[in-house]
Design an enzyme around this catalytic site. Structure first.
Site, PDB file in Angstrom:
ATOM      1  N   ARG A 191     -54.452 -11.241 -60.034  1.00 25.23           N
ATOM      2  CA  ARG A 191     -54.098 -11.186 -61.460  1.00 25.23           C
ATOM      3  C   ARG A 191     -54.866 -12.174 -62.331  1.00 25.23           C
ATOM      4  O   ARG A 191     -54.811 -12.090 -63.548  1.00 25.23           O
ATOM      5  CB  ARG A 191     -52.589 -11.394 -61.641  1.00 25.23           C
ATOM      6  CG  ARG A 191     -51.798 -10.127 -61.346  1.00 25.23           C
ATOM      7  CD  ARG A 191     -50.358 -10.286 -61.769  1.00 25.23           C
ATOM      8  NE  ARG A 191     -49.587 -11.048 -60.801  1.00 25.23           N
ATOM      9  CZ  ARG A 191     -48.482 -11.737 -61.106  1.00 25.23           C
ATOM     10  NH1 ARG A 191     -48.042 -11.800 -62.348  1.00 25.23           N
ATOM     11  NH2 ARG A 191     -47.827 -12.380 -60.161  1.00 25.23           N
ATOM     12  N   SER A 208     -47.990 -24.795 -51.703  1.00 23.77           N
ATOM     13  CA  SER A 208     -48.943 -23.767 -52.108  1.00 23.77           C
ATOM     14  C   SER A 208     -49.994 -24.362 -53.030  1.00 23.77           C
ATOM     15  O   SER A 208     -49.664 -25.153 -53.918  1.00 23.77           O
ATOM     16  CB  SER A 208     -48.231 -22.628 -52.851  1.00 23.77           C
ATOM     17  OG  SER A 208     -47.432 -21.915 -51.948  1.00 23.77           O
TER      18      SER A 208
HETATM   19  C1  UD1 Z   1     -43.507 -16.514 -51.159  1.00 23.94           C
HETATM   20  C2  UD1 Z   1     -42.217 -16.499 -50.373  1.00 23.94           C
HETATM   21  C3  UD1 Z   1     -41.046 -16.244 -51.333  1.00 23.94           C
HETATM   22  C4  UD1 Z   1     -41.032 -17.301 -52.418  1.00 23.94           C
HETATM   23  C5  UD1 Z   1     -42.371 -17.345 -53.128  1.00 23.94           C
HETATM   24  C6  UD1 Z   1     -42.414 -18.501 -54.081  1.00 23.94           C
HETATM   25  C7  UD1 Z   1     -42.886 -15.629 -48.233  1.00 23.94           C
HETATM   26  C8  UD1 Z   1     -42.878 -14.463 -47.329  1.00 23.94           C
HETATM   27  N1  UD1 Z   1     -42.294 -15.457 -49.403  1.00 23.94           N
HETATM   28  O1  UD1 Z   1     -43.673 -15.269 -51.781  1.00 23.94           O
HETATM   29  O2  UD1 Z   1     -39.839 -16.281 -50.629  1.00 23.94           O
HETATM   30  O3  UD1 Z   1     -39.994 -17.023 -53.358  1.00 23.94           O
HETATM   31  O4  UD1 Z   1     -43.433 -17.530 -52.167  1.00 23.94           O
HETATM   32  O5  UD1 Z   1     -43.593 -18.414 -54.853  1.00 23.94           O
HETATM   33  O6  UD1 Z   1     -43.388 -16.673 -47.879  1.00 23.94           O
HETATM   34  N2  UD1 Z   1     -50.956 -17.177 -48.920  1.00 23.94           N
HETATM   35  C9  UD1 Z   1     -51.875 -17.405 -47.924  1.00 23.94           C
HETATM   36  N3  UD1 Z   1     -52.082 -16.449 -46.985  1.00 23.94           N
HETATM   37  C10 UD1 Z   1     -51.379 -15.288 -46.983  1.00 23.94           C
HETATM   38  C11 UD1 Z   1     -50.439 -15.063 -47.987  1.00 23.94           C
HETATM   39  C12 UD1 Z   1     -50.235 -16.038 -48.948  1.00 23.94           C
HETATM   40  O7  UD1 Z   1     -52.511 -18.450 -47.898  1.00 23.94           O
HETATM   41  O8  UD1 Z   1     -51.622 -14.486 -46.075  1.00 23.94           O
HETATM   42  C13 UD1 Z   1     -50.750 -18.218 -49.924  1.00 23.94           C
HETATM   43  C14 UD1 Z   1     -51.043 -17.744 -51.313  1.00 23.94           C
HETATM   44  O9  UD1 Z   1     -52.388 -17.986 -51.642  1.00 23.94           O
HETATM   45  C15 UD1 Z   1     -50.104 -18.606 -52.141  1.00 23.94           C
HETATM   46  C16 UD1 Z   1     -48.919 -18.823 -51.220  1.00 23.94           C
HETATM   47  O10 UD1 Z   1     -49.387 -18.551 -49.914  1.00 23.94           O
HETATM   48  O11 UD1 Z   1     -50.677 -19.854 -52.421  1.00 23.94           O
HETATM   49  C17 UD1 Z   1     -47.731 -17.940 -51.547  1.00 23.94           C
HETATM   50  O12 UD1 Z   1     -48.137 -16.600 -51.489  1.00 23.94           O
HETATM   51  P1  UD1 Z   1     -47.584 -15.525 -52.510  1.00 23.94           P
HETATM   52  O13 UD1 Z   1     -48.146 -14.214 -52.156  1.00 23.94           O
HETATM   53  O14 UD1 Z   1     -47.758 -16.036 -53.883  1.00 23.94           O
HETATM   54  O15 UD1 Z   1     -46.025 -15.610 -52.212  1.00 23.94           O
HETATM   55  P2  UD1 Z   1     -45.084 -14.469 -51.741  1.00 23.94           P
HETATM   56  O16 UD1 Z   1     -45.412 -14.081 -50.354  1.00 23.94           O
HETATM   57  O17 UD1 Z   1     -45.042 -13.430 -52.769  1.00 23.94           O
END
Ligand code: UD1
Ligand code: CA
Length: 475
Positions: free
Chosen positions: A24, A113
């Site tokens: 986004r 994060s």
């Molecule tokens: C995640 C949580 C959710 C929480 C939310 C808060 C999980 C499954 N869910 O949501 O409960 O409310 O964060 O923001 O954890 N990232 C990686 N590798 C991946 C996937 C993500 O490094 O394979 C990183 C992203 O870059 C980001 C962070 O992890 O910095 C969170 O990922 P994002 O997709 O934003 O969170 P959700 O999975 O939607």
């Protein structure tokens, strides 16, 4: 609220997830490298991890991994973090799995994060204290807009303080679960040995086909490991950046915080909503800053300094009582700029790297100074250039005059002695020394050094033809 600092019994190790794409943002730059307060999002997180005393910091990279790693290696103020690559990105649980080989078993792991930049040091310390080497501590917040977040499921009802049982992701939640307004912020603290065992048990049987880090909560519950939800009241510190709009909103939040901190020290900001600090600003007493000023790098302002509207000031020291008039641009770069006590600069002045202005120096509109030293009381008030020059005390440097410091291959110095008067529209061709007390007539191009006290004029002599008739048009 003050807490007695307590030594955590176990070392703290931090994992920063930063492999996600950030679709986004609609940008070719990896999301975590976008800037907040002049620094990459992930750098804010690394700083905070450092401040809580992290033993190891592991950044999980994926999208734009080499760019992220290069950026963080270069800008290492403290120690460069370790990197764990996650390719492909199979979810947050999978991300943390990649980091675990870097981490010993005896620590408490704090998961952060890279796109949640304003997470607070005090909050993380409190979370680690809650984990206490034996519990799973989750950072949660109640929000009127829980959509998209993981919901906190508790034993007694959905509102109360009941024991935490699990986190359910939005896409896996029932309608009733979606009504829960307590969400997981993405931040947890947990003993490494427990986390390792739970990560090994993750699967991807869920709505998104991802390995959810949040599934460890269910395992803790099954294993009888106590789970604590530590609620924060400060929404700003857990806000993530997913879009330019969210980035701008967090920027304003950060700027307001910085502005409030400066005002609490006595700095008078004309409008905290029109103030931008992208670095550090140290201010002595009675500093006044008008609207729309931007400060970058390391800037320090002495007592009584005033900065007019619309100035940009980077890497500079402004001494006591100096006045920077509106629309002035100062950029010290790596060499720095100093403005002496009581100096007047601008409006519309430009000070470049290595400009060193002594006390009571005046630099007026459309004057550019680069790598030059001006001694006390020297003045260049209009439309002038001083590059690679050493200017003595009380020198008056006329409008439109320049130092020709570049011969097309090399830079040369111009030395102007004390009390010299350089007329308007002169060219001083370096290398050259203008002797102290000398005068250069207006419009001169000076290529040879001059003696102290001499008047030097170097231009065609004026010739006048009396009663000169201009040609007339033929009829
Ligand atoms: C995640 C949580 C959710 C929480 C939310 C808060 C999980 C499954 N869910 O949501 O409960 O409310 O964060 O923001 O954890 N990232 C990686 N590798 C991946 C996937 C993500 O490094 O394979 C990183 C992203 O870059 C980001 C962070 O992890 O910095 C969170 O990922 P994002 O997709 O934003 O969170 P959700 O999975 O939607
Ligand atoms: Ca996701």
């Amino acid at each position: 609220m003050t807490q007695t600092p307590q030594q955590n019994p176990e070392p703290i190790d931090v994992v920063i997830m930063a492999a996600g794409k950030g679709t986004r943002m609609k940008s070719s730059m990896p999301k975590v490298l976008h800037r907040l307060g002049g620094r990459a999002l992930v750098s804010h997180v690394i700083d905070t991890a450092t401040r809580i005393g992290a033993r190891h910091i592991v950044v999980v990279t994926g999208h734009g991994a080499s760019e992220v790693e290069a950026a963080l290696q270069g800008a290492a103020a403290g120690a460069t973090p370790a990197f764990a690559r996650q390719v492909p990105q199979l979810g947050t649980g999978h991300a943390v799995q990649q980091a675990m080989p870097h981490l010993p078993e005896d620590g408490t792991v704090v998961v952060l994060s890279g796109d949640v930049p304003l997470i607070g040091e005090a909050t993380l310390r409190a979370l680690v204290a809650q984990s206490a080497g034996r519990r799973l501590a989750l950072l949660t917040i109640r929000t009127p807009q829980p959509t998209g977040y993981g919901r906190i499921l508790r034993a007694q009802g959905q509102e109360g303080e009941g024991e935490v049982l699990a986190i359910v992701e939005e896409k896996d939640a029932t309608a009733a679960q979606r009504a829960i307004d307590e969400i997981y912020t993405g931040v947890m603290a947990v003993p490494a040995r427990l986390l390792k065992s739970w990560l090994a048990r993750l699967d991807n049987k869920n709505a998104q086909g991802e390995f959810y880090l949040t599934d460890v909560v269910g395992f803790a519950s099954v294993d009888g490991v106590p789970i604590v939800a530590h609620r924060t009241e400060d929404a700003t510190e857990v806000l993530g950046v997913n879009s330019p709009s969210q980035l701008a909103a967090l920027e304003r939040a950060l700027q307001l915080r910085q502005a409030e901190a400066l005002m609490a020290q006595g700095v008078r900001l004309a409008d905290p909503a029109r103030f931008d600090l992208r670095g550090t600003l140290a201010c002595e007493a009675d500093v006044e800053i008008d609207i729309n000023c931007v400060f970058e790098g390391a800037v320090s302002l002495g007592s009584g300094v005033t900065v007019g509207a619309n100035c940009v000031i980077a890497n500079a020291r402004i001494e006591t009582g100096a006045v920077i008039h509106p629309f002035t641009h100062i950029d010290g770069g790596k060499m720095g700029v100093t403005v002496g006590a009581g100096a007047l600069v601008g409006p519309f002045a430009r000070l470049r790297p290595g400009a060193r202005l002594g006390p009571e120096v005046h630099i007026g509109n459309f004057v550019e100074v680069k790598n030059s030293t001006l001694a006390a009381g020297a003045k260049a008030n209009h439309l002038a250039y001083l590059g690679d020059a050493t200017v003595g005390e009380r020198v008056n440097y006329g409008a439109g005059s320049i130092t020709a410091n570049y011969d097309g291959a090399n830079k040369h110095r111009t030395i102007i002695g004390d009390d010299v008067h350089v007329g308007s529209n002169c060219v001083l061709v370096a290398p050259i020394t203008v002797g102290a007390g000398g005068t250069i007539g207006g419009g001169s191009t000076v290529t040879k050094s001059t003696e102290p006290g001499a008047l030097t004029i170097s231009r065609a002599r004026q010739t006048s033809f009396p009663n000169w008739q201009r040609p007339k048009k033929k009829s």
